[in-house]
Design a protein around this motif. Sequence first.
Motif, short mmCIF file in Angstrom:
data_model
loop_
_atom_site.label_atom_id
_atom_site.label_comp_id
_atom_site.label_asym_id
_atom_site.label_seq_id
_atom_site.Cartn_x
_atom_site.Cartn_y
_atom_site.Cartn_z
N LEU A 289 26.90 60.03 -10.87
CA LEU A 289 27.69 58.90 -10.40
C LEU A 289 27.77 58.85 -8.87
O LEU A 289 27.70 57.77 -8.28
CB LEU A 289 29.09 58.93 -11.01
N GLN A 290 27.87 60.01 -8.24
CA GLN A 290 27.90 60.04 -6.78
C GLN A 290 26.60 59.46 -6.21
O GLN A 290 26.63 58.61 -5.32
CB GLN A 290 28.08 61.46 -6.26
N ASP B 252 17.84 55.44 -13.01
CA ASP B 252 17.81 56.62 -12.14
C ASP B 252 18.79 57.71 -12.56
O ASP B 252 18.72 58.82 -12.06
CB ASP B 252 18.11 56.23 -10.70
N CYS B 253 19.72 57.39 -13.45
CA CYS B 253 20.75 58.34 -13.86
C CYS B 253 20.38 58.94 -15.21
O CYS B 253 19.46 58.50 -15.87
CB CYS B 253 22.10 57.64 -13.99
N GLY B 254 21.16 59.91 -15.60
CA GLY B 254 20.98 60.52 -16.91
C GLY B 254 22.29 60.58 -17.66
O GLY B 254 23.37 60.53 -17.07
N GLY B 255 22.21 60.68 -18.95
CA GLY B 255 23.36 60.89 -19.81
C GLY B 255 24.42 59.82 -19.74
O GLY B 255 24.13 58.62 -19.79
N PHE C 183 26.73 54.26 -18.97
CA PHE C 183 27.72 53.42 -18.29
C PHE C 183 27.05 52.23 -17.62
O PHE C 183 27.41 51.07 -17.85
CB PHE C 183 28.48 54.27 -17.25
N PHE C 184 26.03 52.49 -16.79
CA PHE C 184 25.38 51.41 -16.06
C PHE C 184 24.59 50.49 -16.99
O PHE C 184 24.53 49.28 -16.76
CB PHE C 184 24.47 51.98 -14.96
N GLU D 278 36.29 49.17 -19.28
CA GLU D 278 36.15 49.79 -20.61
C GLU D 278 35.17 50.94 -20.57
O GLU D 278 35.42 52.01 -21.14
CB GLU D 278 35.68 48.74 -21.63
N GLN D 279 34.04 50.73 -19.93
CA GLN D 279 33.02 51.78 -19.87
C GLN D 279 33.46 52.94 -18.99
O GLN D 279 33.09 54.09 -19.25
CB GLN D 279 31.68 51.21 -19.38
N ALA D 280 34.23 52.67 -17.95
CA ALA D 280 34.72 53.75 -17.08
C ALA D 280 35.65 54.68 -17.84
O ALA D 280 35.66 55.89 -17.61
CB ALA D 280 35.42 53.16 -15.87
N GLU D 281 36.42 54.12 -18.77
CA GLU D 281 37.34 54.95 -19.55
C GLU D 281 36.60 55.87 -20.51
O GLU D 281 37.15 56.86 -20.98
CB GLU D 281 38.33 54.07 -20.32
N ALA D 282 35.35 55.56 -20.83
CA ALA D 282 34.57 56.39 -21.74
C ALA D 282 33.82 57.51 -21.04
O ALA D 282 33.22 58.36 -21.70
CB ALA D 282 33.58 55.51 -22.52
#
Length: 165
Positions: free
Chosen positions: A35-36, A63-66, A71-72, A91-95
């Motif tokens: 996320l960073q 570019d991210c994993g998992g 989320f994205f 909603e996705q941030a809470e998960a």
Amino acid sequence: MLKLLGSLCVASGGALAWAIQRAEGRRRRETLADLQRAFRRMGEEIRVTRTPMPALLNALASDCGGPAAAFFTAVSQAAGAGESLSRVWREQAEALPLNAGDRQAVSALAGDLKGDEESACKGISHVVYTLANSAGEAERKRPEEEKRAAALWFSASALLVILLI
């Protein structure tokens, strides 16, 4: 023989629980790092290339994993389908597998992304700062927490084995 087999199962269960706890901690640390990186890139893309949000979210997901990629991806699909970006973002941030403060910071970014470039970049910088602090704190506490978890799981397993025998 049956007690020996039961003891082996209990000890294996304790080792498995310890391994699962370590894997969850690793997943949290990897999610924080993903996320960073993604939010830093998002800030650069907004400032420099002014990439449209759905395309930017798709690029970040690849570019991210998992959990960060999930989320994205979910936010990108919702934005492409015409849903409210801020509602889906929250909603996705809470998960996400983060602590409550980090989830709140990521969730609050949804409101900042609606504004102009300056407010979006300011919100992104705040989230990156929050996640970096959280990652540093987690890394500082990690050895102590791992020792404590190992002692807990193996002591509990040993106690159950002793009671079984």
